[in-house]
Design a protein around this motif. Structure first.
Motif, PDB file in Angstrom:
ATOM      1  N   ALA A   1      73.672 -92.833  25.188  1.00  0.00           N
ATOM      2  CA  ALA A   1      73.528 -91.726  26.131  1.00  0.00           C
ATOM      3  C   ALA A   1      74.660 -91.625  27.135  1.00  0.00           C
ATOM      4  O   ALA A   1      74.659 -90.748  27.974  1.00  0.00           O
ATOM      5  CB  ALA A   1      72.220 -91.861  26.888  1.00  0.00           C
ATOM      6  N   VAL A   2      75.660 -92.501  27.046  1.00  0.00           N
ATOM      7  CA  VAL A   2      76.782 -92.438  27.988  1.00  0.00           C
ATOM      8  C   VAL A   2      77.444 -91.070  27.940  1.00  0.00           C
ATOM      9  O   VAL A   2      77.876 -90.547  28.955  1.00  0.00           O
ATOM     10  CB  VAL A   2      77.806 -93.549  27.667  1.00  0.00           C
ATOM     11  CG1 VAL A   2      79.091 -93.324  28.434  1.00  0.00           C
ATOM     12  CG2 VAL A   2      77.220 -94.907  28.013  1.00  0.00           C
TER      13      VAL A   2
ATOM     14  N   LEU B   1      75.878 -88.322  26.665  1.00  0.00           N
ATOM     15  CA  LEU B   1      74.780 -87.469  26.238  1.00  0.00           C
ATOM     16  C   LEU B   1      75.063 -85.997  26.461  1.00  0.00           C
ATOM     17  O   LEU B   1      74.606 -85.152  25.699  1.00  0.00           O
ATOM     18  CB  LEU B   1      73.510 -87.864  26.998  1.00  0.00           C
ATOM     19  CG  LEU B   1      72.251 -87.050  26.677  1.00  0.00           C
ATOM     20  CD1 LEU B   1      71.874 -87.246  25.225  1.00  0.00           C
ATOM     21  CD2 LEU B   1      71.122 -87.450  27.585  1.00  0.00           C
TER      22      LEU B   1
ATOM     23  N   GLU C   1      68.688 -85.948  28.731  1.00  0.00           N
ATOM     24  CA  GLU C   1      69.596 -86.017  29.882  1.00  0.00           C
ATOM     25  C   GLU C   1      68.940 -86.758  31.036  1.00  0.00           C
ATOM     26  O   GLU C   1      69.602 -87.523  31.752  1.00  0.00           O
ATOM     27  CB  GLU C   1      69.999 -84.605  30.302  1.00  0.00           C
ATOM     28  CG  GLU C   1      70.944 -83.931  29.313  1.00  0.00           C
ATOM     29  CD  GLU C   1      71.227 -82.486  29.666  1.00  0.00           C
ATOM     30  OE1 GLU C   1      70.411 -81.889  30.422  1.00  0.00           O
ATOM     31  OE2 GLU C   1      72.239 -81.952  29.199  1.00  0.00           O
TER      32      GLU C   1
ATOM     33  N   TRP D   1      75.239 -98.032  24.167  1.00  0.00           N
ATOM     34  CA  TRP D   1      74.364 -97.182  24.964  1.00  0.00           C
ATOM     35  C   TRP D   1      74.755 -95.731  24.694  1.00  0.00           C
ATOM     36  O   TRP D   1      75.611 -95.132  25.321  1.00  0.00           O
ATOM     37  CB  TRP D   1      74.522 -97.554  26.433  1.00  0.00           C
ATOM     38  CG  TRP D   1      73.685 -96.768  27.384  1.00  0.00           C
ATOM     39  CD1 TRP D   1      74.109 -96.159  28.513  1.00  0.00           C
ATOM     40  CD2 TRP D   1      72.289 -96.521  27.297  1.00  0.00           C
ATOM     41  NE1 TRP D   1      73.067 -95.557  29.135  1.00  0.00           N
ATOM     42  CE2 TRP D   1      71.923 -95.764  28.414  1.00  0.00           C
ATOM     43  CE3 TRP D   1      71.290 -96.880  26.380  1.00  0.00           C
ATOM     44  CZ2 TRP D   1      70.631 -95.344  28.649  1.00  0.00           C
ATOM     45  CZ3 TRP D   1      69.997 -96.470  26.614  1.00  0.00           C
ATOM     46  CH2 TRP D   1      69.681 -95.714  27.738  1.00  0.00           C
TER      47      TRP D   1
ATOM     48  N   ASN E   1      69.049 -90.453  30.439  1.00  0.00           N
ATOM     49  CA  ASN E   1      70.385 -91.001  30.657  1.00  0.00           C
ATOM     50  C   ASN E   1      70.626 -91.341  32.129  1.00  0.00           C
ATOM     51  O   ASN E   1      71.448 -92.197  32.452  1.00  0.00           O
ATOM     52  CB  ASN E   1      71.429 -89.987  30.184  1.00  0.00           C
ATOM     53  CG  ASN E   1      72.850 -90.473  30.351  1.00  0.00           C
ATOM     54  OD1 ASN E   1      73.159 -91.599  29.964  1.00  0.00           O
ATOM     55  ND2 ASN E   1      73.699 -89.648  30.921  1.00  0.00           N
ATOM     56  N   ASN E   2      69.893 -90.656  33.025  1.00  0.00           N
ATOM     57  CA  ASN E   2      70.101 -90.844  34.460  1.00  0.00           C
ATOM     58  C   ASN E   2      69.176 -91.892  35.078  1.00  0.00           C
ATOM     59  O   ASN E   2      69.175 -92.071  36.296  1.00  0.00           O
ATOM     60  CB  ASN E   2      69.913 -89.507  35.185  1.00  0.00           C
ATOM     61  CG  ASN E   2      70.991 -88.513  34.812  1.00  0.00           C
ATOM     62  OD1 ASN E   2      72.142 -88.890  34.607  1.00  0.00           O
ATOM     63  ND2 ASN E   2      70.615 -87.242  34.710  1.00  0.00           N
TER      64      ASN E   2
ATOM     65  N   ASN F   1      68.510 -94.561  21.259  1.00  0.00           N
ATOM     66  CA  ASN F   1      69.547 -94.157  20.309  1.00  0.00           C
ATOM     67  C   ASN F   1      68.940 -93.448  19.106  1.00  0.00           C
ATOM     68  O   ASN F   1      69.467 -92.438  18.612  1.00  0.00           O
ATOM     69  CB  ASN F   1      70.339 -95.367  19.834  1.00  0.00           C
ATOM     70  CG  ASN F   1      71.309 -95.871  20.880  1.00  0.00           C
ATOM     71  OD1 ASN F   1      71.602 -95.170  21.840  1.00  0.00           O
ATOM     72  ND2 ASN F   1      71.789 -97.091  20.719  1.00  0.00           N
TER      73      ASN F   1
END
Length: 479
Positions: free
Chosen positions: A314-315, A317, A415, A312, A418-419, A433
């Motif tokens: 964006a952990v 990001l 961002e 993953w 990612n949330n 990705n």
């Protein structure tokens, strides 16, 4: 005696003035006759003269000075220029001006004034004028000297600047490259002068080629080859020049190592990438050291993971973007090598993780990436504020406002994605990705005008709600 005209009793002053007046009456004609001899000898000093002509002029001027000295001193005490001396000085100065302005004989003009300086030292106005003239002539003579020593090298450097791709190829083959040999031969000729200023400027001209190779066309290997050739001559270079070249050499070598590490990661050769990262970490400090340690951690984690698992991306990001601000208030030029900015902050770790994620992608990548590209274009068309996607791999490029806008708004979207609280599907993870990887390939390292960034940041804030919705759609919908 003449110096006593000031401060002496009235009777003494009158006596001294009478003596000086009688001296002028008796010696005035002789002073003028020798002055004419000086002028005649001065006319011979035109650049085609012999050394004996200079000596004859100096002897005549000193002979004249011995006769005129009492009159000069007497008038200087009163704060005025003695008339005979003033007239001769004007003749000499006018001749020197003609030599400098019309005949490019700056060195000769300066030599004549140097001879005259002690002779006319008692003339307040003339003395100040000579000092200014000599200073100006020294600067002109310096320019002549530098031009004569450096013009062959400048011509070669200007020619090389027209085709950096060719220059980069040729500097890698110094033994057979005519261009490289000619440039270095011209450098050696300039260094043979033994003048530190000439040497420093000559090296700076060639170093400028290396800077442009590294910064403008991202040819660090070509820049390193030029820097290595310069350092081979360090015994003849000023110490500060050598120190700068050594710093350049280290920076370029690290840039190359970092590039090789990234290539190893992209090809899946994690063992080699880890070796290169360890080598870079050995000489890193501060933020750079922390960034490289993050890279090493990511590589180790990747080596431990099962090939069936998804990463993953964006952990981390928040570490995607690495932006180098370049102040362009005065000019757009870069006066030094770019530092190894690819690895000097945590953004590098984000890029590395994206590369590691891509090594796990399956055969659907091409079609998914095309979909992302098309979706992105459609989205851009719908946005009232123009976003221009920068070219791929535009590292170190100066972006215009529309390109800066794309990078900063796309960062806000990523961002937001990612949330997202919902757990996305593996397909969505893969799609995300690829979006991040595409972003990093375009926006990981660029330059910008401060005014553009300020304006774009305000636009991002004003459009925060829309950008958040578009970002969430990346993993939970169709943006």
């Amino acid at each position: 005696m003449a110096k006593e005209l000031v401060g002496a009793p009235v009777g003494r002053r009158e006596f001294i003035a009478l003596v000086i007046n009688r001296y002028e009456a008796r010696k005035g004609d002789e002073i003028e006759r020798i002055a004419e001899d000086v002028r005649a000898l001065l006319e011979k000093l035109d650049g085609d003269h012999r050394a004996s002509d200079i000596a004859a002029f100096k002897d005549a001027l000193l002979k004249w000075d011995r006769l005129a000295q009492p009159l000069q001193v007497a008038d200087s005490v009163l704060g005025i220029d003695e008339p005979h001396s003033r007239d001769l000085f004007r003749s000499i100065r006018e001749h020197c001006i003609d030599l400098a302005n019309n005949k490019s004989q700056n060195t000769l003009a300066m030599a004549i004034l140097e001879i005259g300086k002690p002779v006319f030292n008692e003339l307040p106005d003339a003395s100040a004028s000579i000092d200014k003239d000599i200073y100006a002539l020294k600067d002109l003579a310096r320019g002549e000297r530098l031009e004569a020593a450096l013009s062959p090298l400048k011509l070669l450097v200007d020619t090389a600047s027209r085709d950096f791709a060719k220059l980069g190829r040729e500097v890698r083959l110094p033994r057979i490259s005519h261009q490289h040999k000619a440039i270095m031969a011209a450098l050696d000729e300039a260094l043979s002068s033994g003048d530190p200023e000439t040497s420093a400027i000559a090296v700076a001209m060639i170093r400028g080629l290396a800077i442009k190779l590294a910064n403008d066309v991202e040819d660090n290997s070509g820049a390193l080859a030029i820097t290595t050739s310069l350092l081979q001559r360090q015994g003849r270079l000023p110490s500060e020049t050598t120190a700068q070249l050594q710093k350049d050499h280290v920076a370029l070598a690290r840039n190359i190592s970092f590039s090789n590490m990234m290539d190893a990661l992209k090809s899946g050769n994690l063992s080699h990438a880890k070796t290169l990262a360890n080598s870079l970490a050995a000489n890193a400090d501060g933020e750079e050291a922390r960034s490289i340690q993050n890279i090493l951690h990511l590589i180790s984690e990747r080596q431990k993971k099962s090939r069936n698992g998804w990463i993953w991306t964006a952990v981390i990001l928040g570490g995607i973007v690495a932006i180098i601000a370049l102040s362009e208030k005065n000019s757009g030029s870069v006066s030094n090598y770019d530092p190894p900015s690819q690895y000097n902050d945590t953004s590098t770790a984000g890029s590395v993780e994206n590369i590691l994620a891509n090594t796990e992608s399956n055969s659907e990548e091409a079609s998914i990436e095309n979909k992302i590209q098309n979706d992105g274009v459609a989205a851009d068309d719908e946005v009232s504020i123009k976003e221009n996607r920068p070219p791929l791999y535009s590292i170190g490029t100066s972006f215009d406002r529309s390109q800066v806008r794309y990078c900063m708004m796309q960062k806000a979207r990523l961002e937001a994605a990612n949330n997202v609280s919902a757990r996305p599907t593996e397909y969505k993870i893969q799609q995300f990705n690829l979006t991040v990887d595409d972003y990093n390939s375009r926006c990981s390292n660029f330059r910008y005008h401060n005014d553009d960034m300020t304006a774009v940041q305000q636009e991002v804030n004003e459009n925060a709600s829309r950008l958040r919705s578009e970002g969430e759609a990346l993993v939970d919908g169709g943006y």
